[in-house]
Scaffold this motif. Structure first.
Motif, mmCIF file in Angstrom:
data_model
loop_
_atom_site.group_PDB
_atom_site.id
_atom_site.type_symbol
_atom_site.label_atom_id
_atom_site.label_comp_id
_atom_site.label_asym_id
_atom_site.label_seq_id
_atom_site.Cartn_x
_atom_site.Cartn_y
_atom_site.Cartn_z
ATOM 1 N N VAL A 69 -22.210 -24.847 1.511
ATOM 2 C CA VAL A 69 -21.261 -25.936 1.266
ATOM 3 C C VAL A 69 -20.214 -25.483 0.263
ATOM 4 C CG1 VAL A 69 -22.939 -27.736 1.815
ATOM 5 C CG2 VAL A 69 -22.714 -26.934 -0.553
ATOM 6 N N HIS A 70 -19.081 -26.227 0.249
ATOM 7 C CA HIS A 70 -17.940 -25.805 -0.561
ATOM 8 C C HIS A 70 -17.426 -26.950 -1.431
ATOM 9 C CE1 HIS A 70 -14.402 -23.167 -1.363
ATOM 10 N NE2 HIS A 70 -15.242 -22.225 -1.000
ATOM 11 N N ASN A 71 -16.264 -26.726 -2.043
ATOM 12 C CA ASN A 71 -15.766 -27.590 -3.116
ATOM 13 C C ASN A 71 -15.501 -29.036 -2.722
ATOM 14 O OD1 ASN A 71 -15.744 -25.360 -4.806
ATOM 15 N ND2 ASN A 71 -13.611 -24.878 -4.386
ATOM 16 N N ASN A 72 -14.834 -29.228 -1.604
ATOM 17 C CA ASN A 72 -14.282 -30.551 -1.297
ATOM 18 C C ASN A 72 -15.155 -31.335 -0.332
ATOM 19 O OD1 ASN A 72 -12.007 -30.120 -2.933
ATOM 20 N ND2 ASN A 72 -10.973 -29.001 -1.291
ATOM 21 N N LEU A 73 -16.380 -31.551 -0.742
ATOM 22 C CA LEU A 73 -17.295 -32.393 0.041
ATOM 23 C C LEU A 73 -17.602 -33.648 -0.764
ATOM 24 C CD1 LEU A 73 -19.920 -29.925 1.570
ATOM 25 C CD2 LEU A 73 -18.407 -31.449 2.858
ATOM 26 N N PRO A 74 -17.254 -34.817 -0.280
ATOM 27 C CA PRO A 74 -17.628 -36.052 -0.978
ATOM 28 C C PRO A 74 -19.139 -36.166 -1.113
ATOM 29 C CG PRO A 74 -16.015 -36.490 0.754
ATOM 30 C CD PRO A 74 -16.476 -35.066 0.939
ATOM 31 N N ALA A 75 -19.573 -36.905 -2.103
ATOM 32 C CA ALA A 75 -21.000 -37.011 -2.402
ATOM 33 C C ALA A 75 -21.804 -37.511 -1.204
ATOM 34 C CB ALA A 75 -21.207 -37.930 -3.604
ATOM 35 N N ASP A 76 -21.233 -38.457 -0.438
ATOM 36 C CA ASP A 76 -22.004 -38.992 0.690
ATOM 37 C C ASP A 76 -22.200 -37.953 1.790
ATOM 38 O OD1 ASP A 76 -19.256 -39.072 1.230
ATOM 39 O OD2 ASP A 76 -19.446 -40.740 2.630
ATOM 40 N N LEU A 77 -21.187 -37.098 2.001
ATOM 41 C CA LEU A 77 -21.339 -36.055 3.013
ATOM 42 C C LEU A 77 -22.337 -34.995 2.561
ATOM 43 C CD1 LEU A 77 -17.783 -35.383 4.500
ATOM 44 C CD2 LEU A 77 -19.589 -36.907 5.301
ATOM 45 N N VAL A 124 -27.655 -32.338 2.973
ATOM 46 C CA VAL A 124 -28.940 -31.965 2.387
ATOM 47 C C VAL A 124 -30.094 -32.652 3.111
ATOM 48 C CG1 VAL A 124 -30.357 -32.100 0.304
ATOM 49 C CG2 VAL A 124 -27.942 -31.469 0.126
ATOM 50 N N ASP A 125 -29.907 -33.915 3.458
ATOM 51 C CA ASP A 125 -30.956 -34.659 4.164
ATOM 52 C C ASP A 125 -31.241 -34.033 5.526
ATOM 53 O OD1 ASP A 125 -32.679 -37.127 4.496
ATOM 54 O OD2 ASP A 125 -31.305 -37.369 6.199
#
Length: 549
Positions: free
Chosen positions: A218-226, A231-232
């Motif tokens: 994963v990278h910098n610009n991922l909103p918390a919900d995504l 991860v889920d």
């Protein structure tokens, strides 16, 4: 008089006809392009021509240095768990593995016996953050510097094929751990996948897991919900999440979600200001199950002025292509603007974070980000420089060695596979006359490097270095002549077809570049053949042939 003139005309006509007949049998070779006319295409072709030479070198090394049944006698082995070194012992290698360790082993039947004479034996090093997109010099230089395994942090399907080949000793390269393609919520050119909804995120994770990648990146610009969705979904597929802690996610939240490894101190450093973040990361990191890969050496990308010139004048810089060194020169001559000054200053903050986490007992991995386009890095050696940084910041020599070996195996859930000199592990080894527990710089002078049972002595290591510089000499000659001939491209097609027939797996990004360049030269059939060599052609849109002619 008239007769002499007539005879002279006949002679002249004969010479002309003779020359015409000779020239008609000798193919004329004109430049397909020149640097002056199209510098970008010229430099791309120069890189492709060099890469074909390096691939041929890599393929030849596979035959010259096979895995052998070997006994290493009288070696003092460093125990990566307690940081101690034992008395001299013998180590038997067979089928690329360590099969026996003991006193005075029987050497009958061994294809090779190495007399260690009490020198120090330890597992090969692991670079846990690389990007193998640019040059075959990278795996070769990694090997000669004792780096026997790498983790690719932006995976492609061709890397999965290379991973399999390396594991089966059909590729002369470090063993590979391959994270999936970068997932981000904003575009990052061709080397990342964009996910903007939860369903897209979950679909991407499923696809990466099914393809066989070793982790989700994963990278910098991922909103918390995504990120939570990623991860889920990854947990349901039994695959770890690694990479950048996104801007909108705290270290505490990343730890809570179960990040396996965090890269570049993202989250610890505020990416917007490049200063130390104020988010209770110290408390969150204590006793967490997360490793950090600081990639401290990546700050070299921002060197300017005298420091950049010093890096260019490094005697070992000759191990890098003239193409790379030219980019170093251009980058080093850029002005030291405020943005670059801030980026350079971030290294001091990273050092503070490192010392703080070290004091709290945090776990670290060595990684470099090499091959990701950063200048002033000599492949392979930069990992030893990263280890020197760890040691200079207060980490003991034993801990530093462990971070580059055993910790990498544990973090990758491959304990027992590599990272230790134990029975059953891969025969990835470094033999040194000096003890790195007493002097970490001993790693700069390996006596023998074993890669899955193929043991290279000093002469072999020096030979690989020499053959690399020979290839670079041809690149420099091409840069000096500033022209790519039709015959050069013809030979490239022949060489690549031969390598393909030998089972060599190419980088799709380089094939896509070659395809576009061939179309510009109206070599349509060649372009189609190159597309057929791709592992994943669907990822690379077909160039518009009408615009490319």
């Amino acid at each position: 008089m008239k007769v002499r003139v007539f005879l002279a005309c006949l002679v002249a006509l004969g010479i002309t006809l003779g020359l015409w007949r000779f020239m008609s049998q000798v193919p004329m070779d004109y430049p397909a392009l020149t640097r002056a006319r199209d510098e970008s295409s010229f430099l791309q072709w120069t890189r492709l021509l060099e890469e074909a030479q390096l691939l041929q070198l890599q393929q030849s090394l596979l035959g010259r240095y096979p895995s052998q049944s070997t006994v290493i006698r009288n070696a003092r082995i460093i125990d990566m768990r307690d940081g101690q070194m034992g008395p001299p012992q013998d180590v038997r290698i067979a089928n690329g593995r360590i099969v026996e360790i003991g006193d005075t082993l029987d050497v009958s039947g061994a294809q090779r016996v190495v007399e260690a004479s009490g020198h120090v034996l330890m597992p090969g090093l692991v670079d846990m953050h690389v990007h193998g997109l640019e040059s075959t010099a990278q795996p070769l230089l990694n090997i000669v510097h004792g780096v026997t395994a790498v983790r690719e942090m932006d995976g492609f399907r061709w890397m999965l094929r290379q991973r399999e080949q390396a594991a089966n000793n059909r590729l002369f390269a470090p063993s590979m751990i391959v994270a999936g393609p970068i997932l981000n919520a904003s575009p990052m050119d061709w080397y990342a996948e964009v996910v903007t909804t939860e369903e897209q995120a979950r679909t991407a994770v499923r696809a990466h897991a099914e393809a066989g990648y070793d982790a989700i990146k994963v990278h910098n610009n991922l909103p918390a919900d995504l990120l939570t969705a990623i991860v889920d979904e990854a947990a349901s597929r039994n695959i770890d999440v690694v990479g950048h802690i996104p801007h909108d996610v705290t270290v505490a939240r990343a730890v809570e979600l179960g990040f396996r490894t965090a890269e570049h101190f993202k989250g610890y450093l505020d990416d917007r200001t490049l200063t130390i973040a104020d988010n209770n990361w110290r408390e969150a990191s204590r006793d967490s199950g997360m490793w950090n890969t600081p990639t401290l050496q990546a700050h070299r990308a921002h060197l300017r002025g005298s420091e950049a010139r010093e890096a260019q004048l490094d005697p070992e810089a000759v191990q890098m292509s003239p193409l790379e060194r030219e980019l170093w020169r251009i980058e080093g001559e850029q002005p030291l603007d405020e943005v670059t000054r801030v980026r350079l200053g971030a290294r001091a903050y990273a050092d503070i974070i490192f010392r703080t986490l070290l004091e709290d007992g945090a776990r670290f991995l060595t990684g470099t980000d090499s091959g990701g386009g950063y200048p002033f890095m000599i492949f392979g050696r930069v990992l030893v420089q990263e280890m020197q940084d760890f040691h200079s910041l207060g980490m003991s020599a034993a801990q530093t060695l462990r971070s580059a070996t055993l910790e990498a195996a544990i973090a990758s859930r491959m304990e027992g596979e590599f990272g230790e000199v134990i029975v059953g592990a891969r025969a990835d080894l470094i033999l040194m006359p000096e003890n790195p527990l007493e002097n970490i710089d001993a790693l700069l002078d390996p006596e023998i490097v074993c890669l899955r049972g193929a043991c290279l002595d000093r002469a072999a290591i020096a030979g690989i270095r020499r053959e690399l510089t020979d290839a670079y000499a041809r690149t420099q000659l091409r840069l000096n002549t500033a022209a790519i001939m039709d015959a050069d491209i013809d030979q490239w097609m022949v060489d690549m077809a031969r390598l393909r027939a030998d089972g060599v797996v190419f980088r799709d990004n380089q094939l896509a570049s070659a395809e576009s360049l061939l179309l510009k030269l109206s070599r349509i059939d060649d372009a189609q053949q190159v597309r057929g060599w791709m592992t994943d052609p669907d990822r690379w849109p077909l160039p518009d042939q009408r615009d490319s002619r």
